[in-house]
Structure formats: structure tokens, C-alpha cells
Design an enzyme around this catalytic site. Sequence first.
Site: not given
Ligand SMILES: Cc1cc2nc3c(=O)[nH]c(=O)nc-3n(C[C@H](O)[C@H](O)[C@H](O)COP(=O)(O)OP(=O)(O)OC[C@H]3O[C@@H](n4cnc5c(N)ncnc54)[C@H](O)[C@@H]3O)c2cc1C
Length: 637
Positions: A330, A401
Amino acid sequence: MELQSRIPSGPLEQKWDKHRFEMKLVNPANKRKYTIIVVGSGLAGGSAAATLSELGYQVKCFCFQDSPRRAHSIAAQGGINAAKNYRNDGDSVYRLFYDTVKGGDFRAREANVYRLAQISVNIIDQCVAQGVPFAREYGGLLANRSFGGAQVSRTFYARGQTGQQLLLGAYQALEKEVARGGVTMYPRTEMLDLVVIDGRARGIVVRDMITGAIKSHAADAVVLGTGGYGNVFYLSTNAKGSNATAIWRAHKRGAAFANPCYTQIHPTCIPVSGEYQSKLTLMSESLRNDGRVWVPKRAGDHRPPDQVPESERDYYLERRYPSFGNLAPRDIASRAAKAVCDEGRGVGSGGLGVYLDFADAIKRLGVGTIRERYGNLFEMYARITDEDPYEVPMRIFPAAHYTMGGLWVDYNLMSTIPGLHVIGEANFSDHGANRLGASALMQGLADGYFILPSTISDYLASAKAGPVDPSHPEFRRVEAEVAERTRKFLSIRGKRTVDSFHRELGRIMWDKCGMARNAAGLQEALGRIPELREEFWRNVNVPGSDAELNQALEKAGRVADFLELGELMCLDALQRKESCGGHFREEYQTEDGEALRDDDNFAYVAAWEHTGDLRSPRLHQEALDFEYVHLAQRSYR
Ligand SMILES: Cc1cc2nc3c(=O)[nH]c(=O)nc-3n(C[C@H](O)[C@H](O)[C@H](O)COP(=O)(O)OP(=O)(O)OC[C@H]3O[C@@H](n4cnc5c(N)ncnc54)[C@H](O)[C@@H]3O)c2cc1C
């Protein structure tokens, strides 16, 4: 502050097993005596909360959406990597490890990345057992496709909805535990601060987003799975709600922030179309399996694409990177797009776009196959642009992203505050200076299903911190601070909306600390951000009250944090006098315009300590040793 990475000794392949054996355990009968707070219900937080509860701990899980199912993870499109080698195309745990270290431009810990590659195979089994409907071949085997930076097909997918399907798997596991009584779910609840008592994370202060009530929750350990901070750029592919508040406030309570300047600019997003826009849309990298990227050879050529003959097209990724072609990583593909647009060869209005063309693939495979593979992505593109990508090439351009930076964690995923663990995109862990496609879901689920549930017992069994409850004076003190901050936002009654500050900050970050950075631009940003922050606290207008649902108030808190984090990102980018991965300092490039690392001076993780003064955080360095992967100039040619 001392950075102890706790990387186990011994051969790379044996470190994780050895470590698991050496870690302290909590007896099954004692687990229910421990309460663990998990903030976040995305793939990282949701999988961790469900698994910790399955193990017997009492779990409190928080999210700001109305349902865990709406976490930003649901947006993930393309897929999840795993070294299963189902294609028999030469993949292995070692190759996934190698590709990830190289893809991250040699700025990640070898031991962590190897563990990630090892666990990748278990994740697929876990998710299949949950019923995640991964795409299958005709014979029933799980299908794979390729993502950038790899020459094998190791990406498992569910059409263009992989994140959604994986999240439904984690959500079912979570809801089962909610029904059993092991997890208490707190939706619509925002963590606004971390409570540290006797040097350990002992709880959080939250705001009920419906009633405005401010409350405390105490625990034996706190886990943050709160996602990335890409929205610091205002326009990004992230969900509008994604923010840095949880990790930023934990940073201000003592958690080191690692590599804040490492952000990923994704090459295949729908170009910006105007000032009114508040969000950008990703076109999954999976499309580059079949789509060919090109621009006209001649600058200023504004002919429609079908009138540009083959001989006058520049398939610049295939030309510059023949081995990886359209699947160059990327950071490299984004810079290459910027370079051709800077030469005046960009397409679309404003010239900030390149074509992603499926004409050859449709001719070769038939429109049915392309529809089957990418139907929902094509439909999304058509709805947004009103152009039919089966007929005309898509127009794409890089956009913010993903954030590789985040809270610093040791091998156990614990931050510099004992008891505070950080998982998923919120930590800095495994992607170095550039994340390869389909590796974020892998990391979030490795952290949540497998790593944290093992390592947290080591902390709980050694800490023996004793009980604490929200009547403790420290909880009361932090609650009062949170209430005062809320009151302050509402009392300013200035002239500018929260969004207008956010948009202006985003512009500064994109122009000065985005796809390319240089010392002069970063210095300029470091002058402007504190001025903007000062104006924010003087002139922002937050209407409404704090005793009701108030989205302007929620945003004000998040933007106030972005206004501080943005400054740290620029400071970090300024001190790193080299280019690596997504961090491209214009002063440090090869003759071909590629990133020029300086391994002698910068092969370290930059971990920043908050000193109370935003202008002078303290830099700590964790040296990165490369025992197994030879440090080399990254080449995808
Ligand atoms: C459009 C898009 C497509 C993508 N496609 C891919 C892909 O195909 N393959 C891949 O590997 N990665 C992909 N990614 C990256 C990947 O989706 C993310 O890095 C990953 O889903 C993040 O997961 P997470 O559980 O760390 O955080 P998130 O899914 O962002 O979850 C964060 C959680 O924390 C909670 N939260 C945050 N702050 C607070 C707060 N202060 N108080 C209470 N709750 C809070 C939210 O409510 C949520 O429940 C993509 C990203 C995007 C933007």
C-alpha cells in the site's frame, strides 16, 4: 518510564510455546474472582471479551455504539491472512512472518510477528467452527486470494464483507457469554478516562451517552481494544465514530504512545469529490487481484479512458514493480499514484485520481466471475459515483486508512501502565511502518482470541493487587475531572462548530504529515496545531446539554484529543529522520523515489511519554534486533 519488551529467549519458533509454559496461571476456580474491563467490542475487544468470559473471568465490555455489532470492524472488506498454504503455492508460517516484517519496512519486533504468523492458522479454524461463511472453492475447500506485498494466495474472505462476517462470529460468542452471565455489556457508554491507583490500571470513568451520567467501573485489569486514530485526518476510510479518546487519555495517565507518525494511506479509495464531504470510501485492495492500475502516458491528457489507446497508457505499477505489479504494498502503490498525479497525469476532475480497470479481467474471466468476486464493491462504487465500473474503469486515489502507531505494549500486550492491556488497532504491535493488507483482522483476532487470554493470567497471578471499588478517592477525583471537562465544552459557546476545527486539523495533517512529509512542513504544522487548539478551547460552540444524547459534545471531546495527538504525530515524524513504510520524509529517498531507511540510527520503536507539557513529550527508544530477517532495502521490482 522503562520499556521492557519481555521478548522470550530461545529460538524464534519456540518463543511463544516456551513463554506460555513459563507464564503464571490463574486456577480455573479462582478466575471468577477477577473482573476484567474490556473497552471495545470490535474484532479485538469482542473476541477478547468472549474468550476471557469463556475462561471464567467476570467481564465488563463497553462500546459507544448501540450494539457491539456496529464496531468499525464491520467495515472490513477484503479478507484475513493465514499461513494455511491451502493453495500449495509455497506459503508457510515463516513466509508470512518474513513478508510481514519486510512489508513493515523492518520496523516491527520479529518475535511478535512470528507469533502472529503462527497463530494465523488457528484463527481460521476458530472462525470456521463458529460458522463464519468464508468463500469456498467448487470442491468445498476454503478459497484464497492475494493481497499486496505477497506472492502467494493466503487471504481468506467472505466476498467483500469479511469484517462483517468475522464480527458476527465474535458477536455470537460474546452474546452467548452475555446470556450466561459472564459478560455484562455496556453499549452507548464512552470511556472518558483511565483510573490508575498505586501505579496500576484499576478502572475507567465512563459517560452514559443517553443520559449523560458519569460513572466509574473498577476492575483487576483493563483492556483497550478501541481501534485506530485515522480520523485525525478528518477525511479517512474509518467509520465516522472511530476516535483516539480511550488511548489518548490512557497515554496522559502514563501509557507510552509508540510510533504515532506511522499511518497508512490506502491507494484504492474513491477520490475526494468536494468540500462538503465528511468521509471517504475504500475500494478493497482485493480489487487489485484483477484490476489494472493506469494513467495516460502524456500529462494533461483528458480524453475519456476508452479513447486512450493501449500504447498511450502507463500501467505504472506493472512497469515499476514487475514482480508484484498491481499488488505492490500500500505505501508503495500510494506514493506511485501521488507521483503520477504530481506529474499532471492524474485523471478525473482535479486530476487527483488514477484508473483501476477491469476490462482485461472481464474479457478473460467473464463478467459473471467478476460480479461473483466483487459484486458488492462494484455496486457500492456505482452508487457513490454514478458510474458503472463494469463499463468504465474505477477512479481511485490514496486516502488515510489505518494507524500502525498506538499504545506501546510488551510481548504480553501490556502497556507501560501495569494492568492496562491494549489489543487490535489500538496498540502499535506487529505492522512496523506499513501494514500489509488483510493483516489487521489477523492481528486483532490473534490478540483477542489467543494472545491476551493467555498473557493476562500472568499479570493477574503476579500482581495480587487486592480489591478496589469506585468509592476509592481516585475514582472520585477522576470523575470530577471528567465532569469539569464536559462542563467546560458546554460553557464556551463560541462561534465555530466542532467539525470546522476537525476539518482544519485534518487538512494540516494531510498536507504536512500525510503521504509525504518534510522538516519545513512539519515545523509549520507544529506551529499551527497549538494555535488551532488554543482557538478551539476559546471559540468552539457545543450546543445542547450534558444530560441527554448530545453528539456535538461527544465529538468535542474526541476532536480535543485529536488536536493533541496530531501534535505528537508531527513531533514523531520530525524526529524520525529517515523514510520507512508509510512514513515518507521527502529528504530521505533513493534515486528512484523509494523510502530510504537509516538502520544505524532509527531501527527503534519511538515510545513517547507524556510529561504534562504537550510540546515536550519524552522520547524513549526500544531497539529492534533483527536476528532472522536480513535488513535490506525493500524491493518489489
Ligand atoms: C474500510 C475499511 C476496510 C478494511 N478492510 C480490512 C480488510 O479487509 N482486512 C484487514 O485485515 N483489515 C481491514 N481493515 C482494517 C480493520 O478493519 C481494522 O484495523 C480493525 O477492524 C480494527 O479492529 P479493532 O477491534 O481494533 O477496532 P474497532 O473495530 O474500531 O472497534 C473499536 C471498538 O472500541 C469501541 N470504543 C472506542 N473508543 C471507545 C471509548 N472511548 N469508549 C467506549 N468504547 C470505545 C468502539 O465502540 C468499538 O466497539 C479495514 C479498515 C477499513 C477502514
